[in-house]
Design a protein around this motif. Structure first.
Motif, PDB file in Angstrom:
ATOM      1  N   ARG A 363       0.800  -1.219   0.000  1.00  0.00           N
ATOM      2  CA  ARG A 363       0.000   0.000   0.000  1.00  0.00           C
ATOM      3  C   ARG A 363       0.832   1.267   0.000  1.00  0.00           C
ATOM      4  N   HIS A 364       2.061   1.229   0.504  1.00  0.00           N
ATOM      5  CA  HIS A 364       2.920   2.411   0.507  1.00  0.00           C
ATOM      6  C   HIS A 364       4.377   1.960   0.551  1.00  0.00           C
ATOM      7  N   CYS A 365       5.285   2.912   0.485  1.00  0.00           N
ATOM      8  CA  CYS A 365       6.718   2.619   0.590  1.00  0.00           C
ATOM      9  C   CYS A 365       6.984   1.899   1.897  1.00  0.00           C
ATOM     10  N   ARG A 366       7.840   0.858   1.847  1.00  0.00           N
ATOM     11  CA  ARG A 366       8.078   0.024   3.027  1.00  0.00           C
ATOM     12  C   ARG A 366       9.315   0.448   3.822  1.00  0.00           C
ATOM     13  N   PHE A 367       9.832   1.657   3.556  1.00  0.00           N
ATOM     14  CA  PHE A 367      10.918   2.169   4.405  1.00  0.00           C
ATOM     15  C   PHE A 367      10.285   2.701   5.686  1.00  0.00           C
ATOM     16  N   PRO A 368      10.922   2.512   6.845  1.00  0.00           N
ATOM     17  CA  PRO A 368      10.320   2.944   8.112  1.00  0.00           C
ATOM     18  C   PRO A 368       9.873   4.402   8.086  1.00  0.00           C
ATOM     19  N   PRO A 373       2.490   6.506  -1.504  1.00  0.00           N
ATOM     20  CA  PRO A 373       1.618   5.450  -2.021  1.00  0.00           C
ATOM     21  C   PRO A 373       2.360   4.489  -2.941  1.00  0.00           C
ATOM     22  N   ALA A 374       1.961   3.230  -2.897  1.00  0.00           N
ATOM     23  CA  ALA A 374       2.633   2.196  -3.685  1.00  0.00           C
ATOM     24  C   ALA A 374       2.569   2.492  -5.186  1.00  0.00           C
ATOM     25  N   VAL A 375       1.493   3.125  -5.632  1.00  0.00           N
ATOM     26  CA  VAL A 375       1.352   3.391  -7.065  1.00  0.00           C
ATOM     27  C   VAL A 375       2.407   4.368  -7.550  1.00  0.00           C
ATOM     28  N   ARG A 376       3.068   5.102  -6.621  1.00  0.00           N
ATOM     29  CA  ARG A 376       4.133   6.022  -7.012  1.00  0.00           C
ATOM     30  C   ARG A 376       5.500   5.523  -6.566  1.00  0.00           C
ATOM     31  N   CYS A 377       5.576   4.231  -6.251  1.00  0.00           N
ATOM     32  CA  CYS A 377       6.832   3.623  -5.804  1.00  0.00           C
ATOM     33  C   CYS A 377       7.371   2.653  -6.856  1.00  0.00           C
ATOM     34  N   GLU A 378       8.585   2.198  -6.611  1.00  0.00           N
ATOM     35  CA  GLU A 378       9.220   1.197  -7.448  1.00  0.00           C
ATOM     36  C   GLU A 378       9.236  -0.135  -6.706  1.00  0.00           C
ATOM     37  N   ILE A 379       9.171  -1.229  -7.460  1.00  0.00           N
ATOM     38  CA  ILE A 379       9.242  -2.558  -6.840  1.00  0.00           C
ATOM     39  C   ILE A 379      10.704  -2.975  -6.761  1.00  0.00           C
ATOM     40  N   ASP A 380      11.155  -3.244  -5.557  1.00  0.00           N
ATOM     41  CA  ASP A 380      12.567  -3.554  -5.302  1.00  0.00           C
ATOM     42  C   ASP A 380      12.744  -5.010  -4.907  1.00  0.00           C
ATOM     43  N   HIS A 381      13.830  -5.617  -5.389  1.00  0.00           N
ATOM     44  CA  HIS A 381      14.226  -6.946  -4.921  1.00  0.00           C
ATOM     45  C   HIS A 381      14.930  -6.760  -3.578  1.00  0.00           C
ATOM     46  N   THR A 382      14.346  -7.259  -2.495  1.00  0.00           N
ATOM     47  CA  THR A 382      14.966  -7.109  -1.175  1.00  0.00           C
ATOM     48  C   THR A 382      16.370  -7.704  -1.185  1.00  0.00           C
ATOM     49  N   HIS A 383      16.494  -8.937  -1.625  1.00  0.00           N
ATOM     50  CA  HIS A 383      17.806  -9.542  -1.893  1.00  0.00           C
ATOM     51  C   HIS A 383      18.058  -9.331  -3.379  1.00  0.00           C
ATOM     52  N   ALA A 384      19.037  -8.531  -3.714  1.00  0.00           N
ATOM     53  CA  ALA A 384      19.229  -8.052  -5.089  1.00  0.00           C
ATOM     54  C   ALA A 384      19.244  -9.190  -6.100  1.00  0.00           C
ATOM     55  N   ALA A 385      18.586  -8.958  -7.240  1.00  0.00           N
ATOM     56  CA  ALA A 385      18.560  -9.962  -8.304  1.00  0.00           C
ATOM     57  C   ALA A 385      19.956 -10.258  -8.801  1.00  0.00           C
ATOM     58  N   SER A 386      20.818  -9.251  -8.829  1.00  0.00           N
ATOM     59  CA  SER A 386      22.193  -9.456  -9.297  1.00  0.00           C
ATOM     60  C   SER A 386      22.991 -10.365  -8.374  1.00  0.00           C
ATOM     61  N   ASP A 387      22.510 -10.517  -7.125  1.00  0.00           N
ATOM     62  CA  ASP A 387      23.179 -11.408  -6.171  1.00  0.00           C
ATOM     63  C   ASP A 387      22.436 -12.725  -5.996  1.00  0.00           C
TER      64      ASP A 387
END
Length: 462
Positions: A363-368, A373-387
């Motif tokens: 629903r929103h950015c997951r930084f403390p 709002p999530a619709v204005r956020c980017e989807i991030d790989h918590t454990h980086a895809a490159s790793d």
């Protein structure tokens, strides 16, 4: 069904087993004959070298000796002396430069087809690395058909070439050109020498457009309006376009050629059966697709080895990086470190279903403390895809651009626990827990009213 007669009977199985045994014997006999032929031809090549040894004009003497020997053998092999001379050169190269391949062939580990593929791919390998190439190539050939291992052997050989594939591609690409070869009956061949990935893309787009045109034929034939227009066109020659695709019998090759000419001369197909009343059709929106496999090291610039244009040939690292950078959806392959077998396939971009679930969960950015709002956020790989981080909801979360950058470019660290819970650790080692927010609107049993409010008091739920 009887066990002694009829299709699939014991007698049939025994007869088939006998055929298989005979086939194995025939293969052994043929292989022995082929190997003997190669050694005879190689001996002929060595004889030509001996005859020319010590001559004043060594190159010319060797050529004349080889021609004479080839002419003599041509009668035995029922072939031309030119053909025999070429086969002698190939046999001498095989026997002298690929001894391990000959041994594997004689042992029945590989076939004549494998030998040809090894020899063809290995021609670019320097002499000092040929043994290494042979060992890898023979191992790859065992248990596979020659046509399936060709691309793999080409890649092995490219890795052992003294000059990088990218360097050679850059030099060769300078010779790209377009030329016309006149042919008979008013036809000509238009030939374009292009980078392989571009050429494959051109053919793919032409094929897609041609199939789109061909797929409209049933609709055109069944459309009464088209039939009426066709009858009108038969009477009135002033409107021939009205029935352009009714009765179209062109083959795929013919349609491709026609679309190719239209695109070059006019920038768009002259006739688009998918066009609507506004003149907009689907053909122009069709884009080329090619399948490329590239290593992560090549993508990051740590390695300049060639990528694989599936089903064709290697392509240079720079082109592979460009294609990967322009593509918004690509699949990551996890392969076995020794055998190279694909163990898992993971798309880097989340699917539409994943995106919907993540928007509903986060629903929103997951930084403390952030409530972007999530619709204005980017989807991030918590454990980086490159790793090695996988693309699934248990490793994805919404972060706004500001905090996405904080995660990647500062000492803030995060890990994701089951249920979408994020645990953030600050640079000073303070820990912040970020639970996935529960929906504000939820259904609850009538027997369990919201806490602090008696049932049926008429107050709103929130």
């Amino acid at each position: 069904m009887s066990s002694s007669a009829g299709f699939g009977s014991d007698a049939d199985a025994a007869a088939l087993a006998a055929l298989v045994t005979d086939a194995e014997g025939a293969v052994d006999v043929v292989r022995a004959g082929q190997i003997r032929e190669v050694r005879v031809l190689a001996a002929a090549g060595r004889l030509a070298q001996q005859q020319a040894a010590g001559a004043s004009e060594r190159v010319k003497s060797h050529e004349m000796a080889l021609r004479g020997i080839a002419a003599e053998l041509a009668g035995v092999f029922a072939a031309t002396d030119r053909t025999l001379q070429r086969r002698i050169d190939e046999a001498l190269d095989l026997v002298e430069n690929y001894p391990a391949t000959m041994d594997a062939w004689e042992a029945g580990r590989i076939s004549r087809g494998h030998v040809r593929v090894i020899q063809d791919a290995g021609c670019v390998v320097p002499a000092e690395a040929r043994g290494q190439f042979e060992r890898a190539a023979i191992e790859r050939c065992e248990g596979e058909t020659p046509n399936r291992v060709r691309d793999a052997l080409v890649h092995i050989a490219e890795r052992l070439h003294p000059r990088s594939f990218s360097e050679r591609h850059e030099q060769t690409a300078a010779g790209r050109c377009v030329r016309v070869h006149p042919g008979p009956d008013g036809m000509s061949d238009l030939i374009a020498t292009l980078p392989t990935v571009i050429a494959e893309g051109v053919v793919d787009r032409l094929t897609r457009q041609a199939r789109e045109i061909i797929n409209t034929r049933p609709q055109a034939d069944a459309d009464p309006a088209v039939e009426a227009e066709s009858e009108s066109a038969a009477v009135d020659a002033a409107e021939p376009e009205s029935s352009s695709f009714a009765g179209d019998t062109r083959t795929v090759d013919q349609v491709r050629a026609d679309v190719f000419a239209d695109l070059l001369l006019a920038g768009a197909p002259s006739l688009d059966p998918t066009a609507d009343d506004d003149g907009n059709g689907a053909l122009g929106a069709i884009r080329a697709k090619v399948q490329v496999v590239v290593s992560a090291l090549t993508l990051t610039g740590e390695d300049d080895g060639p990528a694989d244009l599936v089903g064709r040939s290697p392509i240079d690292a720079a082109t592979a990086r460009e294609l990967a950078g322009d593509n918004t959806a690509w699949d990551r392959l996890l392969t076995h470190p020794v055998t190279g077998t694909v163990l898992e396939c993971d798309a880097y971009q989340p699917t539409a279903a994943m995106r919907r679930l993540l928007r509903a969960r986060d629903r929103h950015c997951r930084f403390p403390g952030c409530r972007q709002p999530a619709v204005r956020c980017e989807i991030d790989h918590t454990h980086a895809a490159s790793d090695g981080g996988a693309t699934h909801v248990g490793n994805l979360a919404h972060l706004c651009k500001r905090h996405h950058d904080v995660k990647h470019h500062t000492r803030w660290r995060v890990k994701q626990l089951p249920g979408g819970r994020l645990v953030w650790t600050s640079p000073t080692r303070r820990v912040y827990r970020e639970d996935a927010p529960p929906p504000l609107v939820a259904f609850a049993p009538a027997s369990d009213p919201p806490m602090g409010r008696p049932p049926g008091d008429g107050s709103p739920p929130f």
